[in-house]
Structures are given as C-alpha cells and as structure tokens.
Design a protein around this motif. Structure first.
Motif, mmCIF file in Angstrom:
data_model
loop_
_atom_site.group_PDB
_atom_site.id
_atom_site.type_symbol
_atom_site.label_atom_id
_atom_site.label_comp_id
_atom_site.label_asym_id
_atom_site.label_seq_id
_atom_site.Cartn_x
_atom_site.Cartn_y
_atom_site.Cartn_z
ATOM 1 N N SER A 171 11.424 -21.684 -22.693
ATOM 2 C CA SER A 171 11.188 -21.863 -23.927
ATOM 3 C C SER A 171 10.186 -21.185 -25.259
ATOM 4 O O SER A 171 8.975 -21.235 -24.426
ATOM 5 C CB SER A 171 10.747 -23.183 -24.300
ATOM 6 O OG SER A 171 12.110 -23.927 -23.198
ATOM 7 N N ILE A 172 11.034 -20.577 -26.212
ATOM 8 C CA ILE A 172 10.423 -20.551 -27.238
ATOM 9 C C ILE A 172 11.166 -20.658 -28.159
ATOM 10 O O ILE A 172 12.326 -21.749 -28.266
ATOM 11 C CB ILE A 172 10.230 -19.057 -26.978
ATOM 12 C CG1 ILE A 172 12.440 -18.968 -27.666
ATOM 13 C CG2 ILE A 172 10.286 -17.965 -25.993
ATOM 14 C CD1 ILE A 172 12.030 -17.225 -28.126
ATOM 15 N N GLN A 173 10.462 -21.347 -29.540
ATOM 16 C CA GLN A 173 11.102 -21.897 -31.168
ATOM 17 C C GLN A 173 12.370 -20.384 -31.908
ATOM 18 O O GLN A 173 12.139 -19.767 -30.784
ATOM 19 C CB GLN A 173 10.139 -21.479 -31.655
ATOM 20 C CG GLN A 173 8.184 -22.173 -31.578
ATOM 21 C CD GLN A 173 7.961 -22.418 -32.916
ATOM 22 O OE1 GLN A 173 8.528 -23.143 -33.794
ATOM 23 N NE2 GLN A 173 6.463 -22.256 -32.867
ATOM 24 N N ALA B 88 5.902 -12.965 -25.447
ATOM 25 C CA ALA B 88 6.560 -14.771 -24.805
ATOM 26 C C ALA B 88 7.215 -14.365 -23.661
ATOM 27 O O ALA B 88 7.114 -14.535 -22.175
ATOM 28 C CB ALA B 88 5.782 -16.042 -24.935
ATOM 29 N N VAL B 89 8.237 -13.834 -24.185
ATOM 30 C CA VAL B 89 9.781 -13.700 -22.826
ATOM 31 C C VAL B 89 9.610 -13.109 -21.886
ATOM 32 O O VAL B 89 9.216 -12.996 -21.049
ATOM 33 C CB VAL B 89 10.692 -13.555 -23.336
ATOM 34 C CG1 VAL B 89 12.488 -12.813 -22.818
ATOM 35 C CG2 VAL B 89 11.073 -14.686 -25.212
ATOM 36 N N GLU B 90 8.924 -12.058 -22.343
ATOM 37 C CA GLU B 90 8.752 -11.460 -21.476
ATOM 38 C C GLU B 90 7.757 -11.551 -20.224
ATOM 39 O O GLU B 90 7.954 -11.061 -19.201
ATOM 40 C CB GLU B 90 8.436 -9.457 -22.092
ATOM 41 C CG GLU B 90 8.321 -8.091 -20.819
ATOM 42 C CD GLU B 90 8.289 -7.411 -22.298
ATOM 43 O OE1 GLU B 90 8.288 -5.958 -21.227
ATOM 44 O OE2 GLU B 90 7.032 -7.022 -23.050
ATOM 45 N N VAL C 244 10.963 -16.174 -14.300
ATOM 46 C CA VAL C 244 11.380 -17.626 -15.064
ATOM 47 C C VAL C 244 12.884 -16.759 -15.030
ATOM 48 O O VAL C 244 12.958 -15.354 -15.142
ATOM 49 C CB VAL C 244 11.115 -17.907 -16.270
ATOM 50 C CG1 VAL C 244 11.961 -18.346 -17.408
ATOM 51 C CG2 VAL C 244 9.792 -18.150 -16.701
ATOM 52 N N GLU C 245 13.994 -17.187 -15.066
ATOM 53 C CA GLU C 245 15.102 -17.201 -15.285
ATOM 54 C C GLU C 245 16.093 -17.220 -15.989
ATOM 55 O O GLU C 245 17.298 -17.214 -16.180
ATOM 56 C CB GLU C 245 15.955 -17.686 -13.768
ATOM 57 C CG GLU C 245 15.343 -16.675 -12.391
ATOM 58 C CD GLU C 245 15.990 -17.237 -11.182
ATOM 59 O OE1 GLU C 245 17.102 -18.505 -10.943
ATOM 60 O OE2 GLU C 245 15.596 -16.926 -9.831
ATOM 61 N N VAL C 246 15.654 -18.048 -17.211
ATOM 62 C CA VAL C 246 16.501 -18.728 -17.943
ATOM 63 C C VAL C 246 15.619 -18.588 -19.467
ATOM 64 O O VAL C 246 14.882 -19.815 -19.152
ATOM 65 C CB VAL C 246 17.758 -19.978 -18.004
ATOM 66 C CG1 VAL C 246 18.169 -20.069 -19.546
ATOM 67 C CG2 VAL C 246 18.740 -20.043 -16.964
ATOM 68 N N ILE C 247 16.423 -17.981 -20.655
ATOM 69 C CA ILE C 247 14.568 -18.461 -21.579
ATOM 70 C C ILE C 247 15.946 -19.944 -22.685
ATOM 71 O O ILE C 247 16.695 -19.153 -22.911
ATOM 72 C CB ILE C 247 14.864 -17.116 -22.368
ATOM 73 C CG1 ILE C 247 13.739 -16.429 -21.358
ATOM 74 C CG2 ILE C 247 13.915 -17.687 -23.575
ATOM 75 C CD1 ILE C 247 12.096 -16.775 -21.350
ATOM 76 N N ASP C 248 15.134 -20.493 -22.443
ATOM 77 C CA ASP C 248 15.766 -21.245 -23.585
ATOM 78 C C ASP C 248 14.822 -21.333 -24.848
ATOM 79 O O ASP C 248 14.018 -21.222 -25.200
ATOM 80 C CB ASP C 248 15.334 -22.499 -23.341
ATOM 81 C CG ASP C 248 15.606 -23.566 -21.493
ATOM 82 O OD1 ASP C 248 17.174 -22.707 -21.862
ATOM 83 O OD2 ASP C 248 14.806 -24.332 -21.974
ATOM 84 N N VAL C 249 15.912 -21.412 -25.867
ATOM 85 C CA VAL C 249 16.321 -20.884 -26.970
ATOM 86 C C VAL C 249 16.625 -23.069 -28.099
ATOM 87 O O VAL C 249 17.699 -22.267 -28.060
ATOM 88 C CB VAL C 249 16.460 -20.067 -28.079
ATOM 89 C CG1 VAL C 249 15.692 -19.274 -29.271
ATOM 90 C CG2 VAL C 249 15.987 -18.907 -27.450
ATOM 91 N N CYS C 250 15.368 -22.742 -29.236
ATOM 92 C CA CYS C 250 15.943 -24.279 -30.133
ATOM 93 C C CYS C 250 16.388 -23.479 -31.195
ATOM 94 O O CYS C 250 15.287 -23.256 -31.652
ATOM 95 C CB CYS C 250 15.240 -25.766 -30.018
ATOM 96 S SG CYS C 250 15.811 -26.866 -30.586
ATOM 97 N N ASP C 251 17.630 -23.601 -31.903
ATOM 98 C CA ASP C 251 17.500 -23.109 -33.777
ATOM 99 C C ASP C 251 18.827 -24.073 -33.673
ATOM 100 O O ASP C 251 19.498 -23.543 -33.422
ATOM 101 C CB ASP C 251 18.043 -21.746 -33.159
ATOM 102 C CG ASP C 251 17.385 -20.895 -34.201
ATOM 103 O OD1 ASP C 251 16.025 -21.847 -35.485
ATOM 104 O OD2 ASP C 251 16.828 -19.480 -34.102
#
Length: 171
Positions: free
Chosen positions: A35-37, A78-80, A87-94
């Motif tokens: 996860s990232i912001q 961070a995603v990289e 990691v296979e899914v990047i979650d972003v909460c926006d």
C-alpha cells in the motif's frame, strides 16, 4: 519544500521483510499486496490539513505541483521496491469524493493527479502487477479518467454514494 526531509525509499532495509512475506502469501494461495498513500490523500494526511490543501490546489498551483511531485516520486520508489520483492497488487487509498460527488473538480483531478496515476500504472504493469484504487464517493464523472490512466481495480462501489451504480459498472 527544498528542506523537506523524507525517508529514503531506495533503502532495502525498509523493505527487508517484503520478499519473504510475498512468498508466504503466494504459497498460501493469496495475492501479496503493498500500500501507498494516494497522491491527493497523502497531501492532507501527511503535509497539511484538508482545508489548506484544498485552497492551495487553487491558490498555489506551483507549490502544490512540487509537493505532489515529491510525494509521487517517493511513492513510485516504494512501489518499485515492493514490486521487485514479489508484490502483485499495489493498493492506493485516494478518496476523491463523498455521497454528494467529487471533493474537487474533475479538472483539478485531471491536472494534478491523473498524470501520476498514469505513471504509477505504467510502472506497476511493467512488472505484470495490478493497480487497485480505493476511493469513497460518487466518482462516476472521473471514472473514465481513472480507467484510462490504467487502474485495474476500483473500490468501493457503494450504493449510497453511487446511486447509478448499475450504469457505472456497465460503463
């Protein structure tokens, strides 16, 4: 902004458990996620209060573009690091909206944030992974932009916040 000190996202120590955790979840039949912001939410969660952020998007566009770039580059690194470790899914909460509609105009979303989602999705897809965007609100008016940017998964779809949910899902 030039004096802003942020964590070094290229430091492997920050991600030392990610590869082992990714393997564990894959072996157990789950999809490992990181996860990232969000590029919008990250501003008012980490740098300034919500009302100041909203005003600055209109009154201080150059400052906000620089701040968003700093946050985005930090997040992309961070995603990289996540993706290189399985990691296979990047979650972003926006959260772009509420039940009444968008929190800011589609034009501002397109100006400040959609280009970063395009860059994020290109990076994620380069690794064969998926981009998952979580956003509350009636975001139907920017859904074409979100999809065109390369977003693979959008949630939540809430009946209360999206009264035309059936039509939105068909589109």
């Amino acid at each position: 902004l030039e004096k802003l000190e942020l964590p070094d996202m290229s430091n492997p120590e920050r991600f030392k458990d990610v590869q082992e955790g990714s393997k564990y979840f894959k072996d157990a039949g789950f999809v490992p996620t990181g996860s990232i912001q969000g590029f919008f939410s990250g501003i008012h969660n980490s740098f300034m209060d919500f009302s100041t952020a909203m005003m600055n998007l209109v009154l201080k566009p150059d400052f906000m573009k620089k701040l968003i770039r700093i946050l985005a580059e930090l997040s992309l690194k961070a995603v990289e690091m996540y993706l290189e470790r399985g990691v296979e899914v990047i979650d972003v909460c926006d959260d772009f909206g509420n039940a009444d509609g968008l929190l800011l105009s589609p034009e501002l979303i397109r100006k400040y944030f959609i280009p970063w989602y395009e860059e994020l999705s290109h990076l994620i897809h380069k690794y064969g992974a998926f981009l998952h965007l979580h956003s509350h609100g009636n975001i139907g008016s920017i859904m074409p932009d979100i999809i065109a940017a390369g977003t693979d998964i959008v949630n939540p779809f809430d009946w209360v916040e999206n009264p035309n949910l059936t039509d939105l899902v068909k589109k």
